[in-house]
Design a protein around this motif. Structure first.
Motif, short mmCIF file in Angstrom:
data_model
loop_
_atom_site.label_atom_id
_atom_site.label_comp_id
_atom_site.label_asym_id
_atom_site.label_seq_id
_atom_site.Cartn_x
_atom_site.Cartn_y
_atom_site.Cartn_z
N PRO A 242 0.66 -1.07 -0.03
CA PRO A 242 0.11 0.12 -0.11
C PRO A 242 0.69 1.38 -0.01
O PRO A 242 0.46 2.26 -0.74
CB PRO A 242 -0.69 -0.09 1.26
N GLU A 243 1.90 1.26 0.76
CA GLU A 243 2.82 2.35 0.89
C GLU A 243 3.43 2.81 -0.49
O GLU A 243 3.39 3.88 -0.89
CB GLU A 243 3.96 2.17 1.77
N THR A 244 3.99 1.72 -1.27
CA THR A 244 4.47 1.88 -2.55
C THR A 244 3.45 2.58 -3.52
O THR A 244 3.61 3.26 -4.53
CB THR A 244 5.15 0.67 -3.26
N ALA A 245 2.18 1.89 -3.53
CA ALA A 245 1.14 2.42 -4.34
C ALA A 245 0.68 3.48 -4.21
O ALA A 245 0.38 4.41 -4.95
CB ALA A 245 -0.01 1.42 -4.09
N ARG A 246 0.92 4.14 -3.07
CA ARG A 246 0.53 5.38 -2.60
C ARG A 246 1.46 6.46 -3.18
O ARG A 246 1.13 7.44 -3.67
CB ARG A 246 0.13 5.64 -1.13
N GLU A 247 2.84 6.08 -2.98
CA GLU A 247 3.59 6.88 -3.41
C GLU A 247 3.96 6.99 -5.02
O GLU A 247 4.10 8.07 -5.52
CB GLU A 247 5.17 6.38 -2.86
N MET A 248 3.39 5.99 -5.56
CA MET A 248 3.31 5.90 -7.16
C MET A 248 2.27 7.06 -7.79
O MET A 248 2.31 7.75 -8.51
CB MET A 248 3.03 4.65 -7.54
N SER A 249 1.08 7.15 -6.84
CA SER A 249 0.13 8.27 -7.10
C SER A 249 0.65 9.76 -6.79
O SER A 249 -0.18 10.64 -6.99
CB SER A 249 -1.06 7.81 -6.24
#
Length: 285
Positions: A242-249
């Motif tokens: 979830p942390e990586t996905a949020r940073e990708m956004s």
């Protein structure tokens, strides 16, 4: 009208010689838009049969390669070549074969990273990029578990036992109908003697394990992207956190992130509920 694929091939080149790379092509060769769909580490282009048929029905030309050593593509003579430099070189040969100026890209796991690397190169022909449960940061613990699974190359004496084991192994694809499971397992197997095995070169597992050295940080590539990006994240995925996905956004191309309930690594992209949003996004201005 029901769409069907044509099986084609081209010759890739490695330091140990030429190798045959297979791909399936859907739709008209002169279609206005071309979509390339690339699979995960041990999968093959048949994973996109449903998506490709749906896109072709909308008027797209869709190309689904079997990366070298998988599916109907030949294995490498030197297994140490199973790495991204070879995959990028082969995909560049495929782009040249297709003779188009611009393509869209859908990639699951490894296929998403191949797309990301190509999109980060100046002058890229990629117009839009969809990444299925993969991102620019890969946790070592998740990679280690994946390596253990990839390194296993069991064989089965009959289809029934192969089906049971693969259905358990691919639980991350999410909730599927019985018919979808049957298709997925059939695409995962090849005959061996009187039994069955997974249809990829077992040497891929050794090459993958030998490349692991902790977390993998690819954020510098991500920050180079200058195209729209859509990301699917399996809600139970350990590879795309979830942390990586949020940073990708929030950085680089600021991807649109969609979480797929009930899936881990990686959503199967076999249902209309998962396919239609991708095609709608690719078609948007």
């Amino acid at each position: 009208m029901q769409q069907s694929a044509k099986l084609r091939h081209f010759r890739g080149l490695s330091l140990s010689g030429f190798h045959r790379v297979a791909y399936r092509e859907w739709g008209a060769a002169d279609a206005k838009r071309t979509l390339i769909c690339v699979h995960g580490l041990t999968r093959n282009g048949r994973d996109f049969d449903e998506l490709a048929a749906a896109a072709a029905a909308r008027g797209w030309r869709v190309v689904c390669p079997d990366v070298v050593g998988r599916g109907d593509s030949e294995p490498l003579a030197d297994p140490s070549g199973y790495a991204f430099p070879q995959y990028l070189q082969d995909m560049n040969a495929l782009l040249a074969r297709l003779d188009v100026e611009e393509v869209d890209w859908v990639g699951t796991s490894m296929g998403g990273l191949i797309g990301m690397f190509l999109a980060a190169i100046p002058g890229t022909p990629l117009r839009r990029l969809m990444m299925n449960d993969i991102g620019p940061f890969l946790p070592a613990e998740a990679l280690s578990r994946l390596s253990q699974q990839v390194g296993e190359q069991p064989s089965w004496p009959d289809y029934k036992s192969a089906y049971a084991d693969l259905r358990a192994a691919y639980v991350g694809f999410g909730p599927l109908t019985e018919a979808q499971w049957q298709r997925l397992v059939e695409r995962s197997l090849t005959a061996e003697g009187k039994g069955w095995r997974r249809n990829y070169d077992p040497a891929i597992g050794k090459a993958f394990a030998g490349s692991l050295e902790g977390d993998v940080d690819l954020w510098p590539f991500w920050d180079q992207l200058r195209l729209p990006v859509l990301v699917y994240r399996g809600a139970q995925s350990e590879l795309l956190t979830p942390e990586t996905a949020r940073e990708m956004s929030e950085r680089g191309p600021r991807a649109q992130v969609v979480e797929i309930a009930g899936s881990g690594h990686a959503p199967a992209l076999m249902s209309d509920q998962q396919i239609s949003p991708i095609l709608d996004w690719l078609s948007s201005n």
